[in-house]
Design a protein around this motif. Structure first.
Motif, mmCIF file in Angstrom:
data_model
loop_
_atom_site.group_PDB
_atom_site.id
_atom_site.type_symbol
_atom_site.label_atom_id
_atom_site.label_comp_id
_atom_site.label_asym_id
_atom_site.label_seq_id
_atom_site.Cartn_x
_atom_site.Cartn_y
_atom_site.Cartn_z
ATOM 1 N N ARG A 305 0.842 -1.209 0.000
ATOM 2 C CA ARG A 305 0.000 0.000 0.000
ATOM 3 C C ARG A 305 0.870 1.250 0.000
ATOM 4 N N LEU A 308 2.455 1.773 -3.409
ATOM 5 C CA LEU A 308 1.488 2.307 -4.365
ATOM 6 C C LEU A 308 1.276 3.802 -4.157
ATOM 7 N N ILE A 309 1.167 4.221 -2.902
ATOM 8 C CA ILE A 309 0.966 5.631 -2.590
ATOM 9 C C ILE A 309 2.166 6.463 -3.029
ATOM 10 N N ALA A 312 2.427 6.089 -7.424
ATOM 11 C CA ALA A 312 1.377 6.623 -8.289
ATOM 12 C C ALA A 312 1.615 8.081 -8.686
ATOM 13 N N SER A 429 -6.486 -0.382 -2.919
ATOM 14 C CA SER A 429 -5.512 0.702 -2.810
ATOM 15 C C SER A 429 -4.964 1.078 -4.176
ATOM 16 N N ARG A 432 -7.635 3.244 -5.782
ATOM 17 C CA ARG A 432 -7.707 4.582 -5.195
ATOM 18 C C ARG A 432 -6.503 5.437 -5.561
ATOM 19 N N SER A 433 -5.289 4.870 -5.477
ATOM 20 C CA SER A 433 -4.098 5.659 -5.780
ATOM 21 C C SER A 433 -4.037 6.024 -7.261
ATOM 22 N N ALA A 436 -6.634 8.839 -7.827
ATOM 23 C CA ALA A 436 -6.148 10.098 -7.265
ATOM 24 C C ALA A 436 -5.019 10.676 -8.113
ATOM 25 N N ALA A 437 -4.121 9.818 -8.596
ATOM 26 C CA ALA A 437 -3.014 10.290 -9.429
ATOM 27 C C ALA A 437 -3.523 10.846 -10.754
ATOM 28 N N TYR A 469 -3.693 15.161 -5.545
ATOM 29 C CA TYR A 469 -3.544 13.716 -5.322
ATOM 30 C C TYR A 469 -3.779 13.351 -3.864
ATOM 31 N N LEU A 473 -6.954 11.176 -2.504
ATOM 32 C CA LEU A 473 -6.678 9.891 -1.861
ATOM 33 C C LEU A 473 -7.367 9.817 -0.497
ATOM 34 N N GLU A 478 -8.726 5.967 1.482
ATOM 35 C CA GLU A 478 -7.576 5.071 1.573
ATOM 36 C C GLU A 478 -7.145 4.866 3.022
#
Length: 491
Positions: A305, A308-309, A312, A429, A432-433, A436-437, A469, A473, A478
């Motif tokens: 996770r 990824l955050i 992204a 996740s 979502r990421s 958001a990106a 972003y 998120l 998230e």
């Protein structure tokens, strides 16, 4: 409560506090040297002719291959063995094994030296610099062995000091020697001097203090480290084979254009992500040794996770700003018009980085041979795709081969490691990421000035895209999703 733990709690990443804290320490040692190393090339171009730059590239590639053959197996074994010995309190035994392992590394260095001297018979580029190649190889091997000890000992500050000082200092000394008229030999001499000095000091300081330990067989080290080293050699091939195929099917000009955007895409994601995974590796081993498989699997999901955050927004930034970044660095239209390959390479780099999490079970069980098989399979797919895609698609064909072949490596690592530690990928996740990106990138493009000063455009993209972003998120939940998942897994 430490800052890392507070940040992890705020983000809903309750298992990631120590990793985030160490990540903040490892990031500068990845970011600063990488940026400095990338900027070295245009600086050296002011003093070196294109032929001399080509010779330098050949020599540096051999140095990288050399340390991989000589010491990457030992660095991998240290990252696995030292945390286990720390848990059992047997640092003396580890030191005993490390002494014999260093003798084995020296034997590999002698074999590599013979190979370099043999290549020098038919290659003047190697012949004129063979002793500097060997000195730089030895220095880089010592440097990586010492920082592996620091990483496995959970000493990120020492890791950062030794690695950053050696890499930045070597590049700075090398550039200075080039400007003093020593050309290729000067740059290689600077790299060799810094890595030899800092590597030796780091090994002395980092050596585990535990007296004379009992005999520890190094055969398990070899069984674990040698396949990892072979996989690293295959990875080295995977990183450069597309250049050779481009040169064969097109010409060296295409290789140069491709390399610029490829480096931007790769480094833009690999630097932060690998800095994070450098922090997580020893923590996963320690958790497994202390608390077992279930706890380690929970950390694998949490760390994915976080990765990824981190990745992204990096990929989105490269997607939006690649053209401006290439133009700023080169000022050439021919380079910038192919900047669209950078985000494709960035995605491939992230997929490859995820392989280190997917392969955690193999690391925990000291089974690295499947990683070699996976890397070989990925190389085979990469070569096939390059020959198939470059003729109709050109540079984009070579770029597309990267993420597709990296998926082969990731899938292989996941399948081989699953019996020992199951990687539960957080698909929610990812969604979502990515969302958001994408929204952050869209907002940034709406604010980017058309035809304006390119450095300002890049700064606006970052200043607008990152807050959008982060807010998106948060609104997508998230933080809450991470908390719910952790509670379910703990239960």
């Amino acid at each position: 409560m430490t800052r890392g733990l507070r940040l992890a709690k705020t983000l809903g990443l309750h298992d990631g506090g120590r990793a985030l804290r160490d990540f903040a320490t490892y990031l500068p040692t990845q970011l600063v040297p990488a940026v400095a190393g990338f900027l070295v090339i245009p600086v050296l171009a002011r003093k070196l002719a294109p032929t001399e730059l080509g010779v330098l590239a050949i020599c540096q590639t051999l140095v990288t291959l050399g340390w991989t053959v000589v010491a990457s197996w030992l660095a991998a074994a240290i990252l696995r063995e030292l945390p286990a010995h720390r848990v059992t309190g047997d640092l003396a035994g580890f030191g005993s094994g490390l002494r014999r392992a260093l003798i084995g590394a020296f034997g590999a260095f002698v074999a590599f030296g013979i190979a370099v001297l043999s290549i020098g018979i038919v290659s003047s580029a190697v012949h004129d610099n063979e002793w500097l190649i060997l000195a730089a190889t030895a220095g880089l091997a010592l440097q990586n062995i010492s920082i592996s000890i620091f990483a496995a000992s959970l000493r990120p500050r020492a890791y950062a000091i030794v690695d950053s000082t050696a890499r930045i200092g070597g590049a700075a000394l090398g550039v200075w020697l080039v400007f003093r008229g020593h050309k290729v030999e000067g740059y290689l001499g600077g790299l060799a001097s810094a890595s030899l000095l800092l590597g030796t000091i780091g090994l002395f300081v980092g050596w585990p203090k535990g007296g004379i330990g009992a005999h520890v067989p190094i055969r398990p080290w070899l069984r674990y480290g040698v396949p990892a080293s072979a996989a690293a050699v295959a990875t080295w091939l995977l990183a450069f084979v597309d250049r050779y195929i481009l040169a064969l099917l097109k010409d060296t000009g295409h290789v140069g254009v491709y390399s610029v955007s490829s480096v931007i895409g790769d480094r833009g994601v690999a630097i932060p992500v690998f800095a994070f995974f450098t922090a997580t590796g020893p923590l996963l081993v320690t958790t497994y040794e202390k608390h077992g498989r279930v706890a380690a699997e929970r950390l694998m999901t949490s760390y994915t996770r976080i990765a990824l955050i981190i990745a992204a927004p990096c990929i989105a930034f490269i997607w939006v700003s690649a053209n401006d970044l290439v133009w700023i660095l080169t000022g050439e239209y021919d380079y910038a018009r192919h900047a669209n390959i950078a985000p494709v390479i960035a995605i491939g780099s992230f997929i490859f980085a995820l392989g280190s999490i997917a392969a955690t079970g193999l690391v925990l069980q000291k089974k690295t041979r499947p990683l070699f098989y996976g890397a070989v399979a990925a190389v085979a797919v990469n070569v096939s795709l390059n020959f198939a895609l470059i003729p109709p698609l050109g540079l984009m064909g070579a770029a597309l081969a990267t993420p597709l072949s990296m998926l082969v490596y990731l899938g292989w690592a996941y399948a081989a490691a699953r019996p020992f530690a199951t990687w539960r990928f957080p698909l929610a996740s990812l969604a979502r990421s990515a969302t958001a990106a994408a929204l952050g990138a869209f907002a940034a493009t709406q604010c980017e000035p058309a035809g304006g000063w390119r450095p300002l455009a890049v700064m606006i993209v970052a200043a607008v895209g990152l807050p959008v972003y982060a807010v998106t998120l948060f609104l997508l939940g998230e933080r809450r999703g991470g908390r719910r998942r952790t509670e379910i897994e703990v239960a």
